[in-house]
Write an enzyme that holds these catalytic residues in place. Structure first.
Site, mmCIF file in Angstrom:
data_model
loop_
_atom_site.group_PDB
_atom_site.id
_atom_site.type_symbol
_atom_site.label_atom_id
_atom_site.label_comp_id
_atom_site.label_asym_id
_atom_site.label_seq_id
_atom_site.Cartn_x
_atom_site.Cartn_y
_atom_site.Cartn_z
ATOM 1 N N ASN A 110 86.824 20.264 -16.085
ATOM 2 C CA ASN A 110 85.435 20.147 -16.559
ATOM 3 C C ASN A 110 84.746 18.874 -16.069
ATOM 4 O O ASN A 110 83.630 18.919 -15.551
ATOM 5 C CB ASN A 110 85.442 20.225 -18.097
ATOM 6 C CG ASN A 110 84.114 19.841 -18.694
ATOM 7 O OD1 ASN A 110 83.814 18.661 -18.844
ATOM 8 N ND2 ASN A 110 83.288 20.811 -19.004
ATOM 9 N N LYS B 6 87.133 9.723 -33.756
ATOM 10 C CA LYS B 6 86.584 10.752 -32.866
ATOM 11 C C LYS B 6 87.407 10.782 -31.597
ATOM 12 O O LYS B 6 87.736 9.727 -31.037
ATOM 13 C CB LYS B 6 85.127 10.387 -32.526
ATOM 14 C CG LYS B 6 84.389 11.466 -31.784
ATOM 15 C CD LYS B 6 83.884 12.563 -32.695
ATOM 16 C CE LYS B 6 83.396 13.786 -31.942
ATOM 17 N NZ LYS B 6 84.488 14.664 -31.480
ATOM 18 N N LYS C 271 92.778 10.514 -31.263
ATOM 19 C CA LYS C 271 93.164 11.437 -30.184
ATOM 20 C C LYS C 271 94.280 12.321 -30.685
ATOM 21 O O LYS C 271 95.060 11.933 -31.555
ATOM 22 C CB LYS C 271 93.648 10.649 -28.965
ATOM 23 C CG LYS C 271 93.602 11.416 -27.670
ATOM 24 C CD LYS C 271 92.173 11.643 -27.228
ATOM 25 C CE LYS C 271 91.973 11.796 -25.771
ATOM 26 N NZ LYS C 271 90.608 11.493 -25.335
ATOM 27 N N SER D 83 78.943 14.546 -28.081
ATOM 28 C CA SER D 83 79.604 15.022 -29.307
ATOM 29 C C SER D 83 78.912 14.443 -30.525
ATOM 30 O O SER D 83 78.730 15.120 -31.546
ATOM 31 C CB SER D 83 81.076 14.585 -29.334
ATOM 32 O OG SER D 83 81.857 15.444 -28.555
HETATM 33 N N1 GLU Z 1 87.784 14.123 -24.856
HETATM 34 C C1 GLU Z 1 86.602 13.385 -24.543
HETATM 35 C C2 GLU Z 1 86.924 11.934 -24.248
HETATM 36 O O1 GLU Z 1 88.020 11.569 -23.899
HETATM 37 C C3 GLU Z 1 85.510 13.571 -25.581
HETATM 38 C C4 GLU Z 1 85.862 13.159 -26.953
HETATM 39 C C5 GLU Z 1 84.867 13.625 -27.998
HETATM 40 O O2 GLU Z 1 83.873 14.225 -27.661
HETATM 41 O O3 GLU Z 1 85.139 13.364 -29.160
HETATM 42 O O4 GLU Z 1 86.058 11.108 -24.264
#
Ligand code: GLU
Length: 428
Positions: A222, A71, A107, A362
């Site tokens: 954001n 994720k 990522k 999420s």
């Molecule tokens: N991009 C966000 C983070 O760095 C959320 C990642 C997600 O929701 O999977 O935590």
């Protein structure tokens, strides 16, 4: 602002190695956990509006999926590098583990500047990303989300492309989608609100009323926006906000000594988080150099932009008044600052705990998609506050009990959980 002199992957590995030593992890386990398990590097050809074809380099890395599907977000950034994505995928593994959600770490990134892409070019880029990665992504393997300079619309284009290829509906293959299209209420606010849930609880532990505190922020995308919104709604004062200005290609700090009006600043920013300098001047803001956010006389510093912003070179500029460093960005502080932070007695809220609200929401989004039943916003935010506070308390209590720096306590909890999953699966 320095972003290239430090290598985030080396930073992430240095942090891991320290804790692996403390936990006396086996050699095999260390080798497995100090790098991504899967790396995909690819090219995305995009038909531009003028008829030419432009090729964008892109990445998707899976650090570890022992606790569940990988994720993590997809970033659009002109300076994206494989090592940055490696580090970020690793931090996602720890982030999901520290808040105890059944997900691993991944990522993605594309080397591009979305400021220079039309809406339809961005759509083709998103669809191209999925076309290249289709076989490696899915609700049970790897689930992307928004990140730096990507948003709900980008996620929806990606979902649509995935579903077109798959020939079915798979809303759990991506999160951060628009509400009404499989998105969760509260997801947009979740990372920033999560930062404040953690900060609020730390202030409670320290017996400091939030209304008596002031903060200075770096970034106005954001995460920074919703962090600042909730902080000021709870009575805190934001003295300064620093952000990138696309037209001048430089960063500025916008300051109001008696407190910034956050909704007003949001009105005059673009979708990537750049505040309009002329409009800010007209509204009575002082416009200072980009790094001035760091030297303000505030109680709390909140880096909420990119990695490697607080280094030993700039550390002396931090005011003696600062009591808390609240890391809302991923990797904003370089490891060689940790000793300096400890010596000054500044309380650190470590990034992968503090900004875990986004991925926690999420996870809620995936749960709601699986049930095809969506909660109201109050329910989402209550669950989010519960998860974030519980995770923070565990880290805080371990740090008190063993007299540990809060980053180390968070790492110990997270790495132990991942190592347990790896052992139970028989991988190491
Ligand atoms: N991009 C966000 C983070 O760095 C959320 C990642 C997600 O929701 O999977 O935590």
């Amino acid at each position: 602002m320095p972003t290239t002199a430090y290598n985030p992957f080396e930073n992430a590995q240095a942090q891991f190695d320290n804790v692996a030593e403390y936990l006396k992890l086996d050699e095999g386990m260390r080798e497995l956990l100090r790098q991504p398990m899967v790396e995909m590097h690819f090219a995305i050809p995009v038909k531009m509006d003028d008829g030419s074809t432009k090729v964008f380099r892109a990445f998707r890395f899976r650090h570890n999926d022992a606790r569940g599907p990988a994720k993590g977000g997809i970033r659009f950034h002109p300076h994206e590098t494989a090592d940055t994505v490696r580090a970020l995928s690793m931090w996602m593994t720890w982030k999901c583990a520290v808040v105890d959600i059944p997900l691993g770490g991944g990522k993605g990134g594309v080397i591009c500047d979305p400021h220079n892409l039309s809406r339809s070019e961005q759509e083709r880029l998103c669809r191209g990303y999925v076309r290249q990665l289709y076989k490696q992504m899915g609700p049970n393997s790897d689930v992307p989300a928004p990140d730096v300079m990507t948003n709900a619309q980008h996620m929806l284009w990606m979902m649509d492309e995935y579903e077109t290829i798959a020939g079915g509906r798979y809303p759990g293959m991506i999160t951060g989608k628009p509400v009404g299209m499989g998105g969760s209420l509260g997801r947009t606010e979740a990372t920033g609100f999560g930062v404040i849930f953690v900060l609020k609880d730390l202030l409670r532990c320290l017996d400091i009323p939030i209304e008596s505190t002031s903060a200075s922020l770096q970034g106005f995308g954001n995460v920074a926006e919703y962090t600042a919104r909730m902080f000021t709604e709870l009575g805190g004062k934001v003295i300064a906000v620093s952000c990138w200005n696309q037209s001048d290609k430089t960063a500025y700090t916008f300051k109001k000594a008696d407190g910034c009006d956050i909704p007003q600043l949001v009105e005059i920013k673009d979708s990537f988080g750049s505040i309009d300098k002329e409009k800010a001047l007209a509204l009575g803001y002082e416009v200072l150099p980009g790094d001035a956010w760091l030297s303000q006389d505030v109680d709390i510093l909140i880096p909420a932009a990119l990695e490697n912003q607080i280094t030993p070179a700039v550390f002396p500029n931090i005011s003696e008044k600062v009591k808390i460093l609240c890391e809302a960005a991923n990797g904003p502080t370089t490891p060689d600052c940790d000793e300096l932070i400890k010596n000054r007695g500044i309380m650190l809220l470590p990034d992968f705990l503090t900004n875990a609200g986004g991925v926690t929401c999420s996870y809620f989004e995936q749960v709601q998609c699986n049930m095809n039943y969506f909660w109201d916003k109050t329910e989402v935010l209550e669950k989010l506050e519960y998860s974030m506070t519980k995770a923070f308390r565990a880290v805080y209590e371990l740090s008190k009990e063993k007299n540990l720096y809060m980053r180390d306590a968070a790492y110990i909890i997270a790495i132990n959980r991942v190592a347990d999953a790896v052992r139970l699966r028989g991988w190491a």
